[in-house]
Design an enzyme around this catalytic site. Structure first.
Site, mmCIF file in Angstrom:
data_model
loop_
_atom_site.group_PDB
_atom_site.id
_atom_site.type_symbol
_atom_site.label_atom_id
_atom_site.label_comp_id
_atom_site.label_asym_id
_atom_site.label_seq_id
_atom_site.Cartn_x
_atom_site.Cartn_y
_atom_site.Cartn_z
ATOM 1 N N HIS A 1 0.649 -1.192 -0.193
ATOM 2 C CA HIS A 1 -0.139 0.201 0.026
ATOM 3 C C HIS A 1 0.721 1.145 -0.073
ATOM 4 O O HIS A 1 1.666 1.582 0.925
ATOM 5 C CB HIS A 1 -0.733 -0.054 1.225
ATOM 6 C CG HIS A 1 -1.599 1.077 1.417
ATOM 7 N ND1 HIS A 1 -1.472 2.081 2.409
ATOM 8 C CD2 HIS A 1 -2.960 1.569 0.670
ATOM 9 C CE1 HIS A 1 -2.644 3.092 2.306
ATOM 10 N NE2 HIS A 1 -3.410 2.558 1.136
ATOM 11 N N HIS B 1 -0.750 10.388 -3.215
ATOM 12 C CA HIS B 1 -2.139 9.953 -2.542
ATOM 13 C C HIS B 1 -2.986 11.151 -2.843
ATOM 14 O O HIS B 1 -4.396 10.883 -3.004
ATOM 15 C CB HIS B 1 -2.050 9.633 -1.139
ATOM 16 C CG HIS B 1 -3.555 9.152 -0.599
ATOM 17 N ND1 HIS B 1 -4.295 10.072 0.054
ATOM 18 C CD2 HIS B 1 -4.043 7.891 -0.571
ATOM 19 C CE1 HIS B 1 -5.334 9.270 0.376
ATOM 20 N NE2 HIS B 1 -5.299 7.848 0.010
#
Ligand code: G3P
Ligand code: CA
Length: 337
Positions: free
Chosen positions: A15, A57
């Protein structure tokens, strides 16, 4: 122990890289993730002003870069509304790649991951192309194919700016040899319409992301009343299976937590109780990957304080097909001890 959809072992998706150990979305974080046993690395993608896909992100980059120290960019601080949320800061779409390359990444949560701050200021924001180059060279070096799991971030927003994410994503994947349903790639999105559009343009595997609350932003924009909860029903999953091959779900949709942070039990004295999401996803022919697994107690349910391995074991016992983890070594320790 329930089987995965294909009967193959679950995959470990790093991740944002091995983001428990390195500032997220850096080549160093991705490389370490591969060294620690990840099967896929996960770049979240946004666009630069000149249309280059980079890994962040958010398109607002003050939390994960040193832009606040770059006086030459001070006048580009601004306020924008992104997917309905007001954000103040510096936005990737206002900078060329060359300008963004002068920045350096930093740890997002220094108060929790203070050892990682020693790497602050060392590494650039990587492009998708650089990430693919890394994956290919590492795969050749270790003799194991590492996949990529790119996420289109704010696709409707970027499309509204004339900076579509999908076009350069597909072009880059094609140019680097990713093709066909078995290619080591999953393209993910929290929105629906861009996945449907992608499904008409590529046969690469697509992943519908499902959160535990709210709705896809393209549904907000189009006044579609459906929520993520609607998409996560058996009929919603069957609809998803018409354009995607997998769902990537908030793990709380599989094992909901109570208000104290304990995994919910539906039967007194019996713990914990999963929903039917894994069963229903598999019944619809969809792989199911869950996020996000982290080692720190503040992220773990009360049931697994100090025992992140136990949380993985519980989820793997349901037959989930993969996990997004900040600590791919912990996932590997459970899956391939
Ligand atoms: O993409 C799925 C997983 O990464 C969770 O979402 O917010 O960390 O990108 P996010
Ligand atoms: Ca993501």
């Amino acid at each position: 122990m329930s089987p995965t959809l294909t009967g193959k072992p679950p995959i470990i998706i790093a991740h944002r890289g091995a983001s428990g150990y390195r500032p997220e979305h850096t080549l160093a974080a991705y490389e370490l993730a591969i060294d620690l046993g990840a099967d896929f690395i996960e770049p979240d993608l946004v666009s630069t002003k000149d249309g280059v896909l980079i890994a962040r992100h958010e398109n607002e980059i003050s939390e994960t870069t040193d832009i606040v120290n770059h006086r030459e960019f001070a006048d580009r601080q601004t306020i924008k509304i992104i997917d309905g949320e007001t954000k103040k800061g510096w936005f990737t779409e206002d900078f060329t790649l060359a300008e963004l390359k002068t920045l350096r990444a930093k740890e997002r949560i220094p108060e929790m991951r203070s050892p990682n701050t020693r790497y602050d200021g060392l590494w650039e924001i990587p492009t998708l192309q650089e990430i693919i180059d890394l994956v290919k060279s590492k795969s050749a070096q270790i003799g194991r194919t590492i996949g990529i799991y790119p996420e289109t971030k704010h696709p409707s927003y970027f499309k509204s700016l004339g900076l579509s994410l999908e076009k350069p994503l597909l072009a880059t994947l094609k140019a680097t040899g990713y093709q066909g349903t078995d290619a080591p790639v999953f393209i993910q999105s929290f929105e629906v319409s861009n996945l449907k559009e992608l499904s008409r343009k590529t046969d690469l595997p697509l992943v519908q992301l499902l959160n535990e609350s709210g709705k896809p932003f393209d549904f907000v924009a189009s006044r579609d009343s459906r929520t993520y909860a609607d998409l996560a029903t058996a009929s919603g999953l069957r609809e998803i299976s018409k354009y995607a091959q997998a769902v990537g779900v908030n793990k709380n949709l599989i094992f909901p937590r109570d208000s104290a942070g304990k995994l919910r039990s539906l039967t007194a004295g019996v713990s914990p109780s999963p929903t039917f999401l894994v069963t229903n996803a598999h019944a619809a022919g969809l792989l199911i990957h869950a996020w996000t697994f982290r080692n720190e107690d503040s992220f773990l349910p009360l049931d697994f304080q100090g025992n992140p391995q136990g949380e993985y074991e519980l989820f793997f016992s349901l037959g989930i097909d993969g996990v997004f983890s900040d600590y791919p070594d912990t996932a590997k320790q459970v899956l391939r001890p």
